[in-house]
Enzyme design. Structure first.
Site, PDB file in Angstrom:
ATOM      1  N   ASP A  68      29.473  37.916 -83.790  1.00 55.27           N
ATOM      2  CA  ASP A  68      29.853  36.576 -84.236  1.00 55.27           C
ATOM      3  C   ASP A  68      31.187  36.141 -83.610  1.00 55.27           C
ATOM      4  OD1 ASP A  68      31.585  38.166 -85.553  1.00 55.27           O
ATOM      5  OD2 ASP A  68      31.225  37.339 -87.555  1.00 55.27           O
ATOM      6  N   HIS A 268      34.901  38.310 -54.918  1.00 54.79           N
ATOM      7  CA  HIS A 268      35.329  38.079 -56.308  1.00 54.79           C
ATOM      8  C   HIS A 268      35.167  39.387 -57.105  1.00 54.79           C
ATOM      9  CE1 HIS A 268      34.939  33.381 -56.255  1.00 54.79           C
ATOM     10  NE2 HIS A 268      35.881  33.843 -55.466  1.00 54.79           N
ATOM     11  N   ASP A 285      44.048  39.061 -55.797  1.00 55.12           N
ATOM     12  CA  ASP A 285      43.901  37.600 -55.872  1.00 55.12           C
ATOM     13  C   ASP A 285      43.983  37.295 -57.358  1.00 55.12           C
ATOM     14  OD1 ASP A 285      43.051  34.979 -55.925  1.00 55.12           O
ATOM     15  OD2 ASP A 285      41.338  35.288 -54.586  1.00 55.12           O
ATOM     16  N   ASP A 296      46.747  29.961 -57.544  1.00 56.70           N
ATOM     17  CA  ASP A 296      45.720  30.777 -56.872  1.00 56.70           C
ATOM     18  C   ASP A 296      46.386  31.457 -55.688  1.00 56.70           C
ATOM     19  OD1 ASP A 296      43.396  31.887 -55.942  1.00 56.70           O
ATOM     20  OD2 ASP A 296      42.392  29.994 -55.484  1.00 56.70           O
ATOM     21  N   HIS A 375      33.747  33.121 -46.007  1.00 60.52           N
ATOM     22  CA  HIS A 375      34.005  32.085 -47.009  1.00 60.52           C
ATOM     23  C   HIS A 375      34.866  30.973 -46.408  1.00 60.52           C
ATOM     24  CE1 HIS A 375      38.186  33.516 -47.486  1.00 60.52           C
ATOM     25  NE2 HIS A 375      37.731  34.741 -47.622  1.00 60.52           N
ATOM     26  N   HIS A 379      40.621  24.943 -50.819  1.00 57.89           N
ATOM     27  CA  HIS A 379      40.008  24.122 -51.872  1.00 57.89           C
ATOM     28  C   HIS A 379      41.119  23.449 -52.672  1.00 57.89           C
ATOM     29  CE1 HIS A 379      41.053  27.266 -54.840  1.00 57.89           C
ATOM     30  NE2 HIS A 379      40.604  28.148 -53.961  1.00 57.89           N
ATOM     31  N   HIS A 386      39.294  25.850 -58.739  1.00 61.21           N
ATOM     32  CA  HIS A 386      38.545  25.102 -57.721  1.00 61.21           C
ATOM     33  C   HIS A 386      38.486  23.694 -58.298  1.00 61.21           C
ATOM     34  CE1 HIS A 386      36.370  28.960 -56.147  1.00 61.21           C
ATOM     35  NE2 HIS A 386      37.665  28.957 -55.916  1.00 61.21           N
ATOM     36  N   GLU A 415      43.559  30.130 -47.443  1.00 58.89           N
ATOM     37  CA  GLU A 415      43.244  31.512 -47.776  1.00 58.89           C
ATOM     38  C   GLU A 415      42.259  32.200 -46.818  1.00 58.89           C
ATOM     39  OE1 GLU A 415      40.543  31.835 -51.212  1.00 58.89           O
ATOM     40  OE2 GLU A 415      40.966  29.720 -51.602  1.00 58.89           O
ATOM     41  N   TYR A 419      37.239  40.919 -43.707  1.00 56.48           N
ATOM     42  CA  TYR A 419      36.674  41.927 -44.610  1.00 56.48           C
ATOM     43  C   TYR A 419      35.761  42.847 -43.806  1.00 56.48           C
ATOM     44  CZ  TYR A 419      38.201  38.085 -47.515  1.00 56.48           C
ATOM     45  OH  TYR A 419      38.948  37.074 -48.063  1.00 56.48           O
ATOM     46  N   ARG A 437      43.116  39.355 -47.484  1.00 52.63           N
ATOM     47  CA  ARG A 437      43.156  37.900 -47.678  1.00 52.63           C
ATOM     48  C   ARG A 437      44.607  37.546 -47.999  1.00 52.63           C
ATOM     49  NH1 ARG A 437      39.200  37.445 -50.761  1.00 52.63           N
ATOM     50  NH2 ARG A 437      39.957  37.314 -52.892  1.00 52.63           N
ATOM     51  N   GLU A 439      46.661  34.147 -49.463  1.00 50.86           N
ATOM     52  CA  GLU A 439      46.379  32.826 -50.039  1.00 50.86           C
ATOM     53  C   GLU A 439      47.634  32.237 -50.671  1.00 50.86           C
ATOM     54  OE1 GLU A 439      43.405  32.906 -53.168  1.00 50.86           O
ATOM     55  OE2 GLU A 439      43.111  30.733 -52.977  1.00 50.86           O
TER      56      GLU A 439
END
Ligand code: GLY
Ligand code: MN
Ligand code: MN
Length: 475
Positions: A68, A268, A285, A296, A375, A379, A386, A415, A419, A437, A439
């Site tokens: 719950d 991600h 990240d 970000d 990618h 953004h 995003h 960013e 990889y 990466r 960013e």
């Protein structure tokens, strides 16, 4: 250790590990005038659609967790942008003819409030700027009548499909068909209208984003400083999350990504629970959210404070691509061109390193680089990480859009990454298990790009220094 030395040691550790020297942002919110201004802008657009226009804005539904339980409530970003109201089960009605704002809210309920805190109620709703306030269940009737009377309903209900169906049933009653003629009401999707308002940030929004960025920078520094002593990715994530929370972030901007070695190649990566293999890179990240505004930021650094030659060669390439991409974020430039230019740097660099074969021009056109950089690189960012807003018509480089010219006041990320997961076919083993990466959060200004997260080190030597100095303090 003498008592004096011990006191000094303790003080050093406390200063080094406690980010409290930085300003904290607990409970910070934008002023009511900001939300009133946004409503006025939307109201004017609704009025221009013709008489009888009603704007209906629905709050985010609550999200069940397990049993719950419910997840910690976060207001829908459009609803927040227009009202500043953080309470669940709220509905805002903007009557464009009368120019009035009615807020429908949950009834006060001392028993429930004993568990979850004080509700707004009628008084609270008015203190948030509503001309009229009605509590549920009486508010059901207010809503029903308003929907029936309206000639045009502008609906903004980002996530509540049940509510959308209810509104659709009023606008398009069962049994009505195209064959019988025109519908009694028109229904307009208000989301793109609000999205467009949200694209250009107002100065107070930029300030709030800067706070989120500043808190997140402290989080990244805490993770870097501790990383030489961390055995597991969970400790890296916790260093950031504990820091941003202590600085006032109720929410993270998104789930933390703290991947070591090959896990850094999972874009991600959600688990953050694997051992950190000595000599690997850590890709984090992660960011906190301050006053509903996100950040970000990604940094990649060697867990032991020293890049090996392969890691360093790839890192230098990503950094070069990021610098070129950032410089493209200026008024008048086409958004997707920043991606094209960053991708070109990566593609050419991978040819130089022997990871892509053949002629540079041909390799770029073939898109061989896409396997290493799968990618986009930029953004919008704001209330959502995003953030809302169109990127314009499709562009030859990208079928999902990107033709939009940039404008001062936009906030975007830059960013790029490379990889090379363990087992990637056709790649020498020495390159495998490296995910990088970088960013940052960039404000487009009439003077060019302003990097709001520039204070966080990016140069490889500086990253190594932060990790090593952190190690010294912790020894
Ligand atoms: N943190 C999600 C992204 O970089 O888009
Ligand atoms: Mn991003
Ligand atoms: Mn990110």
């Amino acid at each position: 250790m003498s008592r004096c030395c011990f006191a000094l040691f303790l003080a050093t550790v406390l200063v080094a590990q406690t980010p409290m020297a930085t300003k904290a942002y607990h409970g910070l919110r934008l002023p009511l005038a900001f939300f009133a201004g946004n409503r006025a802008t939307l109201m004017a657009k609704a009025k221009a659609m013709g008489s009888g226009t009603l704007v209906v804005v629905k709050s985010m539904p609550t999200q069940p967790s397990s049993g719950d339980g419910e997840h910690l409530y976060r207001q829908d970003s459009d609803f927040y942008y227009l009202t500043g109201v953080e309470e669940e089960r709220s509905i805002a009605l903007l009557d464009a003819d009368k120019g009035t704002y009615t807020l429908l809210v949950q009834a006060r309920d001392p028993k429930r409030e004993a568990y979850t805190g004080v509700r707004l109620g009628l008084e609270g709703a008015k203190s948030k700027g509503a001309d009229e306030a009605v509590e549920f269940p009486a508010a059901e009737k207010t809503l029903g009548e308003a929907l029936k009377q309206a000639k045009r309903i502008v609906l903004i209900n980002n996530f509540d499909d049940e509510f959308r169906t209810k509104v659709l049933d009023v606008a398009y009653p069962k049994g009505t068909t195209h064959a019988k003629g025109a519908y009694e009401k028109s229904l307009v999707d208000g989301r793109p209208i609000v999205a467009e308002l949200r694209v250009l940030k107002q100065p107070c929004e930029v300030e709030m984003i800067q706070h989120a960025v500043d808190a997140s920078i402290e989080g990244h520094l805490a993770a870097m400083r501790g990383s030489s002593t961390f055995a597991n990715e969970g400790q890296v994530a916790a260093a950031l999350e504990g820091t941003v929370r202590s600085l006032g972030a109720r929410f993270l901007s998104y789930e933390t990504i703290a991947g070591a070695g090959s896990n850094g190649c999972v874009l991600h990566y959600p688990f953050n629970d694997q051992a950190i293999v000595p000599g690997s890179l850590i890709l984090m990240d992660a960011s906190g959210e301050i006053g509903y505004y996100t950040s970000d930021i990604t940094r990649t650094w060697p867990a032991n404070g020293r890049f090996n030659p392969e890691q360093r060669a790839l890192y230098d390439l990503v950094l070069k691509a990021q610098e070129v991409g950032i410089q493209e974020l200026r008024p008048g430039n086409i958004h997707i061109v920043s991606f094209m230019k960053a991708a070109r740097i990566i593609s050419d660099g991978l040819v130089d390193l022997g990871l892509i074969k053949g002629d540079k021009e041909e390799a770029f056109k073939r898109g061989d680089w896409n396997k290493f950089l799968p990618h986009g690189v930029s953004h919008y960012l704001g209330l959502d990480v995003h953030d809302a807003g169109s990127y314009g018509a499709p562009h030859p480089f990208h079928k999902h859009g990107g033709s939009r010219p940039l404008e001062a006041g936009m906030v975007l990320t830059m960013e790029p990454g490379i990889y090379i997961a363990k087992g990637m076919e056709g790649v020498d083993a020495k390159w495998q298990g490296i995910g990088i990466r970088i960013e940052d959060v960039i404000l487009v200004t009439s003077d060019g790009p302003r990097n709001l997260s520039a204070r966080l080190p990016r140069r490889p030597e500086d990253l190594e220094k932060v990790v090593r100095e952190g190690a010294k303090v912790r020894r």
